[in-house]
Scaffold this active site. Structure first.
Site, PDB file in Angstrom:
ATOM      1  N   ASN A   1       1.010  -1.240  -0.017  1.00 52.34           N
ATOM      2  CA  ASN A   1      -0.034   0.047  -0.021  1.00 52.34           C
ATOM      3  C   ASN A   1       0.850   1.391   0.048  1.00 52.34           C
ATOM      4  O   ASN A   1       0.203   2.363  -0.033  1.00 52.34           O
ATOM      5  CB  ASN A   1      -0.906  -0.110   1.056  1.00 52.34           C
ATOM      6  CG  ASN A   1      -0.377  -0.200   2.569  1.00 52.34           C
ATOM      7  OD1 ASN A   1       0.856  -0.608   2.578  1.00 52.34           O
ATOM      8  ND2 ASN A   1      -0.986   0.085   3.615  1.00 52.34           N
TER       9      ASN A   1
ATOM     10  N   GLN B   1      -5.810  -3.756  -1.691  1.00 54.86           N
ATOM     11  CA  GLN B   1      -5.363  -2.972  -2.633  1.00 54.86           C
ATOM     12  C   GLN B   1      -5.357  -3.509  -4.134  1.00 54.86           C
ATOM     13  O   GLN B   1      -5.144  -2.847  -5.183  1.00 54.86           O
ATOM     14  CB  GLN B   1      -3.905  -2.412  -2.636  1.00 54.86           C
ATOM     15  CG  GLN B   1      -3.398  -1.541  -1.408  1.00 54.86           C
ATOM     16  CD  GLN B   1      -4.077  -0.094  -1.808  1.00 54.86           C
ATOM     17  OE1 GLN B   1      -4.671   0.309  -3.023  1.00 54.86           O
ATOM     18  NE2 GLN B   1      -4.063   1.081  -0.877  1.00 54.86           N
TER      19      GLN B   1
ATOM     20  N   THR C   1     -25.254  -9.395  14.501  1.00 54.02           N
ATOM     21  CA  THR C   1     -25.961  -9.602  13.246  1.00 54.02           C
ATOM     22  C   THR C   1     -25.067  -8.769  12.148  1.00 54.02           C
ATOM     23  O   THR C   1     -24.416  -7.661  12.610  1.00 54.02           O
ATOM     24  CB  THR C   1     -27.241  -8.788  13.484  1.00 54.02           C
ATOM     25  OG1 THR C   1     -28.154  -9.319  14.665  1.00 54.02           O
ATOM     26  CG2 THR C   1     -28.273  -8.611  12.223  1.00 54.02           C
TER      27      THR C   1
ATOM     28  N   CYS D   1      -2.802   4.173   7.040  1.00 56.38           N
ATOM     29  CA  CYS D   1      -2.684   3.631   8.347  1.00 56.38           C
ATOM     30  C   CYS D   1      -1.288   4.026   9.250  1.00 56.38           C
ATOM     31  O   CYS D   1      -1.571   4.001  10.315  1.00 56.38           O
ATOM     32  CB  CYS D   1      -2.178   2.164   7.919  1.00 56.38           C
ATOM     33  SG  CYS D   1      -3.021   1.249   6.805  1.00 56.38           S
TER      34      CYS D   1
END
Length: 253
Positions: free
Chosen positions: A22, A50, A111, A196
């Site tokens: 990335n 990516q 859920t 990140c």
């Protein structure tokens, strides 16, 4: 490939790697690795955040686990998928990270977020249809950008023959990356690493592991684009700003 082969042992459980780095955009040989590992007891996991939707042929290889992220193909943020392939009758021995109800094959409780799932499915459907157009537009912009940057003293990082067309990692000789980001902030969104690590100002661990000198790794810049985002970008203005900044830096050096 050789780096993985050298490290494999009889008791190696898992090989996990990025499909596309990335920060540099470099493509890893995941299909070849899948063929290497399919006759061994070692499982292969590919982080395809990516690469999903962009290098579809690679991901058709016999990879045991593929993880993807929705927003990388224009889907909603907050949704991802783990694709798990059987080896004959054997399944990958996964253990849940969260515990609760067992309705989701005992892999996770709660859920499922149906609107996010539907959004990811629709985005993947659209991206599959428009994949070639997206690739061509991204590659055209990259070629224009690389050619224009030839006016500057620039260094591109990573194997440029094996990269995706929407990520470019580079550094400019004699230019402090953080100062250049401030200079260009009104023209483009630019960072010294991946999203990140955007809160960290330490040299990129990716560039350091590639053996680049500390000063180069400290000033690496990551550019990435979605073709629709760069339609109105004035390439000449961007490159002239970089060139002028580089000239100023050399004058005061």
């Amino acid at each position: 490939m050789e780096a993985v082969r050298e490290r494999l042992r009889d008791d190696t459980l898992l090989v996990s790697l990025m499909h596309v780095n990335n920060e540099t955009g470099v493509i890893q040989p995941v299909a070849e690795l899948a063929e290497l590992l399919r006759e061994t007891p070692t499982y292969l996991h590919v982080d395809a955040a990516q690469g999903f939707g962009k290098l579809t042929q690679d991901l058709k290889a016999p990879i045991d686990m593929i993880s993807i992220s929705g927003h990388k193909v224009g889907g909603p943020k907050g949704i991802g998928t783990l694709l798990i392939r059987r080896r004959g009758r054997d399944t990958v021995p996964l253990t849940p990270l969260m515990y609760g109800g067992g309705q989701e094959r005992k892999l996770r409780p709660g859920t499922l977020p149906v609107p996010l799932i539907a959004g990811l499915a629709k985005a993947a459907e659209i991206f599959e249809k428009e994949h070639q157009q997206w690739w061509d537009q991204a590659a055209t912009f990259r070629a224009r950008l690389v050619e224009a940057l030839g006016k500057t003293q620039v260094r591109f990082h990573g194997d440029q023959d094996h990269v995706v067309p929407h990520i470019l990692n580079l550094s400019f000789e004699g230019v402090d990356a953080e100062a250049l980001i401030v200079r260009l902030k009104e023209l483009v969104a630019i960072a010294t690493g991946s999203a990140c690590t955007s809160a960290s100002y330490t040299p990129s661990h990716v560039l350091r592991s590639m053996g680049l000198p500390e000063d180069v790794a400290s000033n690496g810049l990551r550019l990435s684009w979605f073709p629709d985002q760069v339609q109105g970008l004035d390439m000449d203005e961007l490159v002239n700003e970089i060139w002028a900044f580089q000239e100023e830096a050399s004058y005061f050096a």
